[in-house]
Design an enzyme around this catalytic site. Structure first.
Site: not given
Length: 410
Positions: A81, A142, A176-177, A199
């Site tokens: 994501d 990212d 994850e975000e 990351d």
């Protein structure tokens, strides 16, 4: 399908995978599965027989061991994501070959400029091939850079029999975000003992420390009254919330801190005259620091409410994640091997701390000790995001060297 890390990266960033913190589903947006399905099809085509996506959008695959040694199973992880902070729809990656230095004006919105003064790492990229956005979206380095690097390295490990290695697990996570990246990960299926998230930012960086994090919510009950008859009686919950926020010290805010300083950060206010809610995040590298900041907020709220005798407040704190260093210090070889792998890949290793968190923060406390390695991107979550092809290639080499190292030291 092409197989260079750059080709993969350019392919992945054009798929919109923005997550949504307001959605209750897992993943929070179905479009994340578009990339996950593509990854499964690519992995199967490369030769990963067990590549699969589960119903929650997690992608799993295995590079089988090619050694008789008893090597600990390690995992490489990245998230599909992109952040809700800025649009990820219609990404148009721009390639600047043989970067000659200087500021970069983005072609789709010329008011947006990647300035060397604000991005000094550009000084280390002279002669490299840079990838930026056109200025109208974020890029998605990212963490689609991490994904491209892991897939590329995994293909090398699968096909080059001259590199001895143990079993290597691949894990690609959704959401994850928005802090849900490992909510429904199946660690038993994964079967890894140690892990690395790809990351991080600057090439050569290995991070073994994150913030510890709590969410804090202040619920305020005021005194509602018809405004025509409110004199001396109304106690507006919205105004009370505003006073509490106004008293938060600048030197304990994100914009007033750096390095190892923690902060308190209001991220949302909702309400009416009678009831209001302030949502905050609290960050510090120590749990004691978290508790100090939470006590400070409580004291501020208490002092404000003292001026409103008919009103009340309640504070609720929810643990979000903890500093992964607590776990990694008990497994020092994870970071030691990463430092050596970075050195073997031709870089000077730099140990760092993350003013934030990664999937690795929670994975570490779920029983999978996880450090964070650079993926090479910069200016995350913004239209000024950029990365270089050469730094992605260095990340690929680091993964390969790490796999080799774990086998050597077994």
């Amino acid at each position: 399908m092409t197989d260079t890390v750059l080709d993969r990266f350019l392919r992945y960033v054009q798929i919109d995978t923005q997550s949504d913190p307001t959605s209750p589903t897992q993943p929070s947006t179905e479009k994340q599965k578009t990339l996950s399905r593509l990854l499964v099809s690519e992995l199967l085509a490369i030769g990963f027989a067990d590549a699969e996506m589960d119903s929650n959008g997690y992608v799993y695959a295995t590079v089988p061991a090619n050694t008789d040694k008893d090597v600990p199973v390690i995992c490489f992880c990245s998230h599909v994501d992109t952040a809700p902070d800025f649009s990820g729809t219609g990404v148009k990656p721009q390639i600047i070959k043989n970067y000659a230095g200087g500021d970069i004006t983005l072609v789709g919105d010329k008011s947006r400029v990647i300035c060397v003064a604000e991005h000094p790492e550009l000084n280390n990229q002279i002669g490299n091939d840079l990838i930026t956005t056109d200025g109208t979206t974020l890029l998605g380095a990212d963490d689609k850079a991490g994904i491209a690097e892991i897939v590329t390295a995994a293909e090398i490990l699968l096909k080059d029999k001259s590199i001895p290695h143990g079993a290597i697990k691949l894990l690609f996570t959704p959401d994850e975000e928005i802090g849900r990246g490992v909510d429904k990960v199946d660690l038993k299926k994964l079967g890894a003992r140690f892990a690395y998230t790809m990351d991080g930012e600057t090439a050569g960086t290995i991070e073994d420390e994150t913030f510890s994090a709590d969410g804090l919510e202040i619920s305020i009950t005021g005194v509602a009254m018809h405004p025509g008859f409110a004199k001396g009686r109304m106690e507006n919950a919205i105004k009370i919330a505003g006073e509490i926020i106004a008293r938060l010290p600048h030197d304990v805010s994100p914009e007033g801190t750096e390095g190892r300083d923690g902060f308190v950060h209001p991220v949302g206010v909702t309400g009416s005259m009678e009831k209001a809610v302030i949502s905050m995040i609290v960050r510090d590298f120590t749990v004691a620091g978290l508790h100090e900041k939470e006590a400070m907020v409580d004291e501020i709220a208490k002092a404000v409410i003292a001026n409103y005798p008919g009103s009340s407040y309640r504070i609720a704190v929810k643990e979000q994640y903890r500093n992964m260093k607590e776990v990694l210090d008990k497994n020092p070889e994870i970071v030691e091997f990463a430092v050596e792998a970075i050195r073997r890949a031709g870089m000077e290793p730099v140990r760092g701390s993350i003013r934030g968190g990664t999937d690795g923060s929670r994975l570490s406390f779920m029983g999978l000790p996880t450090a964070n390695i650079f993926a090479g991107g910069h200016a995350f979550h913004s239209p000024l995001e950029w990365i270089s092809r050469q730094d992605m290639e260095k990340a690929v080499s680091t993964i390969v060297e790490l796999a080799r190292l774990w086998e050597e030291r077994a």
